[in-house]
Design an enzyme around this catalytic site. Structure first.
Site, PDB file in Angstrom:
ATOM      1  CG  HIS A  81      -7.190   4.508   1.285  1.00  0.00           C
ATOM      2  ND1 HIS A  81      -8.181   5.544   1.633  1.00  0.00           N
ATOM      3  CD2 HIS A  81      -7.940   3.500   1.413  1.00  0.00           C
ATOM      4  CE1 HIS A  81      -9.336   4.966   1.776  1.00  0.00           C
ATOM      5  NE2 HIS A  81      -9.188   3.954   2.004  1.00  0.00           N
ATOM      6  CG  ASN A 110     -12.942   0.732   5.552  1.00  0.00           C
ATOM      7  OD1 ASN A 110     -12.536   2.074   5.490  1.00  0.00           O
ATOM      8  ND2 ASN A 110     -13.380   0.035   4.726  1.00  0.00           N
ATOM      9  CE1 TYR A 129      -3.732  -2.155   0.182  1.00  0.00           C
ATOM     10  CE2 TYR A 129      -2.628  -3.372   1.850  1.00  0.00           C
ATOM     11  CZ  TYR A 129      -3.797  -3.463   0.995  1.00  0.00           C
ATOM     12  OH  TYR A 129      -4.402  -4.620   1.051  1.00  0.00           O
TER      13      TYR A 129
END
Length: 187
Positions: free
Chosen positions: A19, A66, A14
């Site tokens: 994000h 999340n 990531y």
């Protein structure tokens, strides 16, 4: 004590994704102020130091986006701070690429990480710096987990630097001054 949390997803997979602009900003603050982020505790990578004559904790949740609220609520409890001492840095698809938006509170605006934090803390009253990553033309999940293009990288480096400047301004002069200085007029 102020807690500055950059939202993102852990792991090499990531790094450099849309994000993870919150992580990028905390990493820049770490370098600017010589605050190593090495400790693994409270479901986050953390470092403690001084910015603008204030003791700070820099944090990058390891819970994935999340579930960010789990790490943030643990940090708030451990360091016994109020939500007024919390600054959250996140991406925002509703802002054009490179735009900053600073607020003293407000809704999650559809952001899963902010929603998790609001649910865990039971309040929307915490400072946040939202970094515009632009609206996707296709699938939202694929978009936020994609890496920035070569042509977007100069814009991202510049906005991450401004986001770090905004954190420093909040610590030195307060959120109102930061909003006045960094929030662009509405389009």
């Amino acid at each position: 004590m102020k807690i500055i949390v950059g939202l993102g997803n852990p792991g090499r997979k990531y790094q450099g994704t849309r994000h993870n602009v919150g992580y990028m900003t905390v990493d820049l603050l770490s370098r600017r102020h010589h605050i190593p982020i090495r400790s693994r505790a409270l479901r986050a990578l953390i470092g403690q130091g001084i910015i603008a004559d204030q003791e700070v904790v820099l944090a990058k949740p390891l819970t994935f986006m999340n579930l960010s609220g789990q790490a943030v609520s643990a940090l708030v409890r451990k360091y016994q701070v109020t939500t007024a001492d919390l600054i959250i840095i996140s991406d925002d698809v509703n802002l054009p690429l490179g735009r900053l938006r600073i607020r003293a509170g407000g809704s999650a605006g559809g952001h899963g990480g902010l929603k998790s934090i609001i649910n865990e803390l039971g309040t929307e009253d915490f400072s946040r710096i939202r970094i515009g990553i632009g609206m996707p033309a296709g699938d939202m999940v694929d978009y936020v987990l994609s890496k920035f293009s070569h042509s977007e990288m100069p814009i991202i480096r510049e906005v991450v630097s401004r986001a770090a400047d905004a954190v420093e301004t909040i610590l030195e002069q307060g959120i109102e001054q930061a909003m006045n200085r960094f929030n662009a007029p509405s389009l």
